[in-house]
Design a protein around this motif. Structure first.
Motif, PDB file in Angstrom:
ATOM      1  N   PHE A 182       0.798  -1.218   0.000  1.00  7.12           N
ATOM      2  CA  PHE A 182       0.000   0.000   0.000  1.00  7.12           C
ATOM      3  C   PHE A 182       0.835   1.274   0.000  1.00  7.12           C
ATOM      4  CE2 PHE A 182      -3.660  -2.421   2.247  1.00  7.12           C
ATOM      5  CZ  PHE A 182      -3.984  -3.011   1.044  1.00  7.12           C
ATOM      6  N   ASP A 183       2.151   1.145   0.229  1.00  7.46           N
ATOM      7  CA  ASP A 183       2.983   2.348   0.289  1.00  7.46           C
ATOM      8  C   ASP A 183       4.061   2.367  -0.774  1.00  7.46           C
ATOM      9  OD1 ASP A 183       4.792   0.466   1.183  1.00  7.46           O
ATOM     10  OD2 ASP A 183       4.619   1.041   3.282  1.00  7.46           O
ATOM     11  N   GLY A 184       4.200   1.298  -1.564  1.00  6.49           N
ATOM     12  CA  GLY A 184       5.212   1.254  -2.613  1.00  6.49           C
ATOM     13  C   GLY A 184       6.599   0.949  -2.120  1.00  6.49           C
ATOM     14  N   LEU A 185       6.785   0.757  -0.815  1.00  7.20           N
ATOM     15  CA  LEU A 185       8.105   0.505  -0.250  1.00  7.20           C
ATOM     16  C   LEU A 185       8.242  -0.919   0.261  1.00  7.20           C
ATOM     17  CD1 LEU A 185       8.715   3.830   1.710  1.00  7.20           C
ATOM     18  CD2 LEU A 185       9.613   3.173  -0.522  1.00  7.20           C
ATOM     19  N   VAL A 186       7.213  -1.423   0.926  1.00  6.05           N
ATOM     20  CA  VAL A 186       7.246  -2.759   1.509  1.00  6.05           C
ATOM     21  C   VAL A 186       6.005  -3.508   1.040  1.00  6.05           C
ATOM     22  CG1 VAL A 186       7.335  -4.108   3.626  1.00  6.05           C
ATOM     23  CG2 VAL A 186       8.489  -1.902   3.519  1.00  6.05           C
ATOM     24  N   GLY A 187       6.189  -4.747   0.581  1.00  3.69           N
ATOM     25  CA  GLY A 187       5.076  -5.533   0.077  1.00  3.69           C
ATOM     26  C   GLY A 187       4.390  -6.332   1.159  1.00  3.69           C
ATOM     27  N   TYR A 188       3.148  -6.694   0.910  1.00  4.29           N
ATOM     28  CA  TYR A 188       2.390  -7.536   1.828  1.00  4.29           C
ATOM     29  C   TYR A 188       2.561  -9.001   1.454  1.00  4.29           C
ATOM     30  CZ  TYR A 188      -0.079  -3.480   3.704  1.00  4.29           C
ATOM     31  OH  TYR A 188      -0.383  -2.305   4.313  1.00  4.29           O
ATOM     32  N   SER A 189       2.528  -9.854   2.438  1.00  7.90           N
ATOM     33  CA  SER A 189       2.643 -11.284   2.207  1.00  7.90           C
ATOM     34  C   SER A 189       1.342 -11.831   1.627  1.00  7.90           C
ATOM     35  CB  SER A 189       2.955 -12.011   3.516  1.00  7.90           C
ATOM     36  OG  SER A 189       2.750 -13.399   3.372  1.00  7.90           O
ATOM     37  N   PRO A 190       1.384 -12.487   0.462  1.00  8.66           N
ATOM     38  CA  PRO A 190       0.163 -13.095  -0.089  1.00  8.66           C
ATOM     39  C   PRO A 190      -0.431 -14.147   0.846  1.00  8.66           C
ATOM     40  CG  PRO A 190       1.891 -12.998  -1.760  1.00  8.66           C
ATOM     41  CD  PRO A 190       2.524 -12.637  -0.451  1.00  8.66           C
ATOM     42  N   ILE A 191       0.436 -14.903   1.528  1.00  9.66           N
ATOM     43  CA  ILE A 191      -0.049 -15.941   2.440  1.00  9.66           C
ATOM     44  C   ILE A 191      -0.761 -15.312   3.626  1.00  9.66           C
ATOM     45  CG2 ILE A 191       0.632 -17.832   3.952  1.00  9.66           C
ATOM     46  CD1 ILE A 191       0.811 -18.486   1.008  1.00  9.66           C
ATOM     47  N   ALA A 192      -0.186 -14.228   4.172  1.00 13.14           N
ATOM     48  CA  ALA A 192      -0.814 -13.563   5.317  1.00 13.14           C
ATOM     49  C   ALA A 192      -2.157 -12.960   4.930  1.00 13.14           C
ATOM     50  CB  ALA A 192       0.114 -12.483   5.871  1.00 13.14           C
ATOM     51  N   MET A 193      -2.243 -12.389   3.740  1.00 14.28           N
ATOM     52  CA  MET A 193      -3.482 -11.760   3.301  1.00 14.28           C
ATOM     53  C   MET A 193      -4.573 -12.795   3.003  1.00 14.28           C
ATOM     54  SD  MET A 193      -3.381  -8.604   3.535  1.00 14.28           S
ATOM     55  CE  MET A 193      -2.303  -7.179   3.627  1.00 14.28           C
ATOM     56  N   ALA A 194      -4.168 -13.985   2.596  1.00 17.68           N
ATOM     57  CA  ALA A 194      -5.144 -15.036   2.251  1.00 17.68           C
ATOM     58  C   ALA A 194      -5.058 -16.198   3.235  1.00 17.68           C
ATOM     59  CB  ALA A 194      -4.900 -15.515   0.825  1.00 17.68           C
ATOM     60  N   LYS A 195      -4.779 -15.902   4.488  1.00 13.39           N
ATOM     61  CA  LYS A 195      -4.534 -16.976   5.461  1.00 13.39           C
ATOM     62  C   LYS A 195      -5.781 -17.822   5.703  1.00 13.39           C
ATOM     63  CE  LYS A 195      -5.406 -14.194   9.631  1.00 13.39           C
ATOM     64  NZ  LYS A 195      -4.821 -13.716  10.897  1.00 13.39           N
ATOM     65  N   ASN A 196      -6.990 -17.251   5.564  1.00 15.15           N
ATOM     66  CA  ASN A 196      -8.190 -18.060   5.763  1.00 15.15           C
ATOM     67  C   ASN A 196      -8.348 -19.112   4.666  1.00 15.15           C
ATOM     68  OD1 ASN A 196      -9.232 -17.064   8.195  1.00 15.15           O
ATOM     69  ND2 ASN A 196     -10.118 -15.286   7.171  1.00 15.15           N
ATOM     70  N   ALA A 197      -8.025 -18.734   3.422  1.00 15.35           N
ATOM     71  CA  ALA A 197      -8.089 -19.699   2.322  1.00 15.35           C
ATOM     72  C   ALA A 197      -7.049 -20.795   2.514  1.00 15.35           C
ATOM     73  CB  ALA A 197      -7.878 -18.982   0.985  1.00 15.35           C
ATOM     74  N   VAL A 198      -5.838 -20.401   2.924  1.00 15.51           N
ATOM     75  CA  VAL A 198      -4.790 -21.397   3.173  1.00 15.51           C
ATOM     76  C   VAL A 198      -5.159 -22.257   4.371  1.00 15.51           C
ATOM     77  CG1 VAL A 198      -2.340 -21.726   3.697  1.00 15.51           C
ATOM     78  CG2 VAL A 198      -3.049 -19.887   2.162  1.00 15.51           C
ATOM     79  N   GLY A 199      -5.724 -21.644   5.411  1.00 19.82           N
ATOM     80  CA  GLY A 199      -6.122 -22.395   6.590  1.00 19.82           C
ATOM     81  C   GLY A 199      -7.199 -23.422   6.283  1.00 19.82           C
ATOM     82  N   MET A 200      -8.131 -23.079   5.404  1.00 22.85           N
ATOM     83  CA  MET A 200      -9.164 -24.033   5.029  1.00 22.85           C
ATOM     84  C   MET A 200      -8.569 -25.193   4.230  1.00 22.85           C
ATOM     85  SD  MET A 200     -12.831 -23.302   3.238  1.00 22.85           S
ATOM     86  CE  MET A 200     -14.034 -24.620   3.041  1.00 22.85           C
ATOM     87  N   THR A 201      -7.562 -24.898   3.399  1.00 31.54           N
ATOM     88  CA  THR A 201      -6.872 -25.959   2.666  1.00 31.54           C
ATOM     89  C   THR A 201      -6.184 -26.911   3.636  1.00 31.54           C
ATOM     90  OG1 THR A 201      -6.496 -24.421   0.836  1.00 31.54           O
ATOM     91  CG2 THR A 201      -5.181 -26.430   0.859  1.00 31.54           C
ATOM     92  N   LEU A 202      -5.523 -26.355   4.657  1.00 40.69           N
ATOM     93  CA  LEU A 202      -4.893 -27.198   5.671  1.00 40.69           C
ATOM     94  C   LEU A 202      -5.919 -28.040   6.421  1.00 40.69           C
ATOM     95  CD1 LEU A 202      -2.330 -24.615   7.124  1.00 40.69           C
ATOM     96  CD2 LEU A 202      -1.741 -26.746   5.959  1.00 40.69           C
ATOM     97  N   ALA A 203      -7.058 -27.432   6.735  1.00 43.45           N
ATOM     98  CA  ALA A 203      -8.096 -28.155   7.461  1.00 43.45           C
ATOM     99  C   ALA A 203      -8.666 -29.295   6.622  1.00 43.45           C
ATOM    100  CB  ALA A 203      -9.211 -27.190   7.868  1.00 43.45           C
TER     101      ALA A 203
END
Length: 427
Positions: A182-203
């Motif tokens: 959101f600031d052009g300097l540091v990127g966000y983790s795709p896994i952290a942003m979609a952790k519910n989708a990944v968590g459901m896959t693990l479940a």
């Protein structure tokens, strides 16, 4: 419930004036609505995430990476530039170019940022590049507005750091490739942003494993007509004989009028397989990977799979390529070199069609004069034809002419007959 906390953090990041604490976004990892803990390591235990990260990392690492110089005729590859050997062959004495780029790309896809330490000589030229782990990196800004990097070293992944603890790195000593942020300097983790989708896959995976571990049979109850003195003994005896995949399909023997009553929902009724399949597509959607590349061929056929592969290059890989190229140029080229040189990852090899399509395209280009024989041979990784044998000639068909010259040949050819007829009439 967590909205006020996240809003506070994002507002603190709206003014990048002091400090980017926690730039690895650990606060976004953790528990999910499915009850599974998601972080960068548990996410890679799912086949979908591992496949997507591997596909993109290996695809980018396999692309030819070269240094070019702007020339009057376009561009020319520069073999004697110090960066050529570093980027093309060995970024450092411990890694090949493929391994280095594969490592940084995997960091970028998991943590949203990729970092590498830049080792320079006395003249400021790059002599080596060493990867840095994103989860140990934080980004700061000093009182003059200059960005600096804070690396927490507690392991021996980098041979240039002698002591454990905090290491301060200048901006010119770090290659930073940020992902979407959101600031052009540091990127966000795709896994952290979609952790519910990944968590459901693990479940889903854990449920499937538990299903087979319990003999591929849903849970149930044993009904006894009377009163049991020791129900635990009966339950343990039943599990010992019938629980587990090795005991599946055994014939159950019930004593004293006991009955087995199933209370679980069969997986086919709960659409367990469909749920798992959807979650795989959900992760593929997160990384914009065509489903056929992660093993889902339901929507693929011989008529469209090549087009899907080309779309992967254009819409998935190409943005990452541009992100890499611009970050390498910004961090590795000296200020005086940026107007003369540029760094390029070549995706032409991935855009090539099948053999027949390539030959038809080469034939059209050759006949219309915008490719020579050597241009074609270079794209096919073949040795050039010597210039004296016409390898660099650009040819066109002789039956084509400019519109304004149409009919000129006919007028010239008929000119003598016209003159004779005119003389005869004068006589």
């Amino acid at each position: 419930m967590n909205i006020p906390i996240l809003t506070k953090i994002f507002k603190a990041r709206d003014k990048p004036s002091d400090y980017y604490s926690g730039s690895n976004y650990t606060f976004l990892f953790g528990g999910t609505t499915s009850g599974k803990i998601v972080n960068e390591f548990t996410a890679m235990q799912t086949t979908a995430v591992y496949s997507c990260v591997r596909i993109l990392s290996e695809a980018l690492a396999s692309l030819p990476l070269n240094v070019y110089r702007y020339s009057q005729g376009g561009k020319e590859r520069v073999y004697d530039h110090p960066l050529y050997h570093i980027l093309h062959d060995e970024p450092n004495s411990e890694m090949t170019s493929f391994v280095f780029r594969e490592t940084l790309m995997s960091h970028l896809l998991i943590w949203g940022n990729a970092y590498a330490q830049i080792i320079r000589d006395g003249a400021g030229r790059v002599v080596a590049l060493y990867p840095l782990l994103p989860n140990k990196m934080e980004v700061g800004r000093d009182k003059n507005g200059e960005i600096f990097y804070i690396y927490s070293r507690n392991s021996d992944e980098n041979p240039n750091f002698k002591d454990y603890g905090t290491v301060i790195l200048r901006k010119q000593d770090v290659l930073h490739i940020p992902g979407l942020g959101f600031d052009g300097l540091v990127g966000y983790s795709p896994i952290a942003m979609a952790k519910n989708a990944v968590g459901m896959t693990l479940a889903c995976e854990e449920y499937g494993a538990s299903f087979f571990a319990n003999g591929a049979n849903p849970g149930g109850v044993l009904e006894h007509p009377g009163v049991l003195k020791d129900p635990k003994k009966v339950r343990d005896s039943w599990n010992e004989v019938y629980r587990g995949t090795n005991n599946a399909h055994k014939v159950a023997v019930l004593e004293e009028g006991m009955k087995y009553q199933q209370i679980g929902i069969p997986p086919e009724e709960a659409q367990f397989l469909e749920t798992r399949k959807f979650q795989i597509n959900e992760i593929a959607r997160l990384y914009r990977i065509p489903p056929h590349m992660v093993g889902d061929l339901e929507k693929s056929s011989f008529s469209n799979i090549e087009q899907q592969s080309l779309e992967f290059v254009k819409y998935t890989l190409d943005p990452w390529v541009i992100r890499w190229e611009q970050a390498l140029q910004r961090s590795l080229l000296l200020p005086r070199e940026k107007t003369e040189y540029f760094i390029k990852l070549n995706v032409d090899g991935l855009l090539r069609g099948d053999y027949q399509s390539r030959m038809n395209g080469y034939s059209i280009a050759r006949q219309n004069g915008w490719l020579s024989a050597n241009d074609i041979r270079e794209m096919e990784d073949m040795n050039p034809i010597p210039d004296e044998e016409g390898g660099n000639l650009y040819l066109i068909n002789g039956n084509m002419t400019k519109l304004k010259d149409a009919g000129a040949f006919a007028n010239t050819a008929n000119a003598p007959d016209t003159q004779i007829q005119q003389k005869g009439s004068d006589a």
